[in-house]
Design an enzyme around this catalytic site. Structure first.
Site, short mmCIF file in Angstrom:
data_model
loop_
_atom_site.label_atom_id
_atom_site.label_comp_id
_atom_site.label_asym_id
_atom_site.label_seq_id
_atom_site.Cartn_x
_atom_site.Cartn_y
_atom_site.Cartn_z
N HIS A 176 -20.62 83.81 41.66
CA HIS A 176 -20.59 82.62 42.54
C HIS A 176 -21.01 82.96 43.96
O HIS A 176 -21.25 82.05 44.76
CB HIS A 176 -19.24 81.91 42.48
CG HIS A 176 -18.16 82.50 43.32
ND1 HIS A 176 -17.20 83.35 42.81
CD2 HIS A 176 -17.88 82.38 44.63
CE1 HIS A 176 -16.39 83.71 43.78
NE2 HIS A 176 -16.77 83.13 44.90
N ASP A 180 -17.90 85.69 36.01
CA ASP A 180 -18.19 85.64 37.45
C ASP A 180 -18.53 87.05 37.94
O ASP A 180 -17.77 87.69 38.66
CB ASP A 180 -17.00 85.05 38.20
CG ASP A 180 -17.34 84.68 39.64
OD1 ASP A 180 -18.54 84.65 39.98
OD2 ASP A 180 -16.39 84.40 40.41
N GLN A 182 -10.75 83.14 51.36
CA GLN A 182 -12.17 82.77 51.49
C GLN A 182 -12.97 83.88 52.16
O GLN A 182 -12.57 84.39 53.21
CB GLN A 182 -12.35 81.49 52.32
CG GLN A 182 -11.82 80.26 51.67
CD GLN A 182 -10.53 79.82 52.29
OE1 GLN A 182 -10.06 80.40 53.26
NE2 GLN A 182 -9.93 78.81 51.71
N GLY A 183 -14.09 84.22 51.57
CA GLY A 183 -14.94 85.27 52.11
C GLY A 183 -14.65 86.63 51.52
O GLY A 183 -15.43 87.56 51.71
N ASP A 184 -13.53 86.76 50.82
CA ASP A 184 -13.23 88.01 50.10
C ASP A 184 -13.87 88.03 48.72
O ASP A 184 -13.94 89.10 48.08
CB ASP A 184 -11.71 88.20 49.93
CG ASP A 184 -11.00 88.46 51.25
OD1 ASP A 184 -11.57 89.18 52.10
OD2 ASP A 184 -9.88 87.95 51.42
N SER A 185 -14.33 86.91 48.25
CA SER A 185 -14.94 86.81 46.93
C SER A 185 -16.01 87.87 46.74
O SER A 185 -16.77 88.17 47.66
CB SER A 185 -15.59 85.44 46.76
OG SER A 185 -14.66 84.53 46.31
C1 4AZ Z 1 -12.59 82.86 48.33
O1 4AZ Z 1 -12.86 81.73 48.69
C2 4AZ Z 1 -11.28 83.10 47.68
N1 4AZ Z 1 -6.48 83.58 46.61
C3 4AZ Z 1 -11.03 84.32 47.11
C4 4AZ Z 1 -9.84 84.55 46.49
C5 4AZ Z 1 -8.88 83.58 46.44
C6 4AZ Z 1 -9.10 82.34 47.01
C7 4AZ Z 1 -10.31 82.12 47.64
C8 4AZ Z 1 -7.57 83.88 45.77
O2 4AZ Z 1 -13.39 83.79 48.48
#
Ligand code: 4AZ
Length: 271
Positions: A87, A133, A223-226
């Site tokens: 993603h 993913d 968010q942004g750690d994905s």
């Molecule tokens: C993100 O948006 C995201 N709490 C990554 C991990 C989690 C939520 C959002 C899990 O990158």
């Protein structure tokens, strides 16, 4: 649940289109934080984390736009190969993506910025809650940073509930908050599949995913750690993928289960 699921795509889309911070995380009552201080530093979080160095974690990288905006994480698994989330890369052209290695502070010029020559996305990927993913980037150079091994089918023991794991990233330090300037890390226990099924119902698939977090919340990716790493036993076992908000009690973070995709990741490394 589906209506309130936090879709990480919106972060990426906003990053690439407008370079603004999206407000995609659903607001969920947050539990009292349980600070799992692991390195004595203070004043920082992933959510509930502390500062970390790419000297200690050389395999953790971030993905940035050509203008330098950090929007996802990644993991170096070979000198010129980065594992990230599908993603994070879906819809992107390789020429638009930068991989930044060896830079703890996003406001510095430390480390190396590599370009991407090829993006592989798992062919079955459609949506984070369907699994698959996973994406592998081929870089335009070999990086000097040491890669990390990834889990294979021989590593099922690393996925036992309660296993201590490390999460890393430059993402937001609260749901809907600001991204971190610095690399952050935290330690979270893996949950059982039944615990994660209880939280997410049929959106959680134990073949394709693994969850991590404290029952009381307080520590999580956001968010942004994905796309970034979930590490246990010295191996990459997960890819930050999705969750309901961040660090909420009863809603652990969900990670792509790397061992399920090991054969395909290895094929991409060898190709
Ligand atoms: C993100 O948006 C995201 N709490 C990554 C991990 C989690 C939520 C959002 C899990 O990158």
């Amino acid at each position: 649940m589906a209506a309130t699921l936090h879709r990480l795509r919106s972060w990426l889309g906003a990053a690439l289109v407008a370079a603004t911070l999206p407000m995609a995380c659903v607001s969920v009552a947050e539990a009292a934080p349980t600070p799992p201080t692991t390195d004595g530093e203070v004043g920082a979080q992933i959510v509930g984390g502390t500062r970390a160095s790419t000297s200690t974690y050389p395999f953790v990288v971030y993905l940035a736009t050509s203008s330098g905006f950090q929007y996802c994480g990644g993991t170096l698994v070979a000198p010129n190969k980065v594992v990230t989330a599908a993603h994070c890369t879906v819809g992107d052209s390789a020429s638009a993506v930068r991989v930044v290695a060896g830079r703890d502070d996003k406001n510095s010029t430390a480390g190396t910025v590599a370009r991407v020559t090829r993006i592989w996305i798992h062919p079955s990927y459609t949506d984070v809650t369907r699994g698959y993913d996973v994406s592998v980037l081929t870089l335009d150079r070999n990086l000097s940073q040491t890669p990390i091994a990834f889990a294979t089918s021989a590593d099922s023991a690393l996925y036992a509930a309660g296993t201590s794991s490390t999460i890393l990233g430059w993402g937001t330090t609260s749901s809907g908050g600001s991204a971190s300037r610095y690399l952050l890390k935290a330690t979270v226990p893996l949950t059982s599949s039944s615990t994660c099924s209880s939280a997410y119902g049929s959106d959680f698939n134990a073949t394709h995913m693994v969850c991590a977090g404290y029952a009381q919340g307080g520590t999580d990716t956001c968010q942004g750690d994905s796309g970034g790493p979930l590490v246990a036993g010295g191996k990459l076992i997960g890819i930050t993928s999705w969750g309901e908000g961040c660090a909420a009690a009863g809603y652990p973070g969900v990670y792509s289960r790397v061992s399920t995709y090991a054969t395909q990741i290895q094929q991409q490394i060898s190709s």
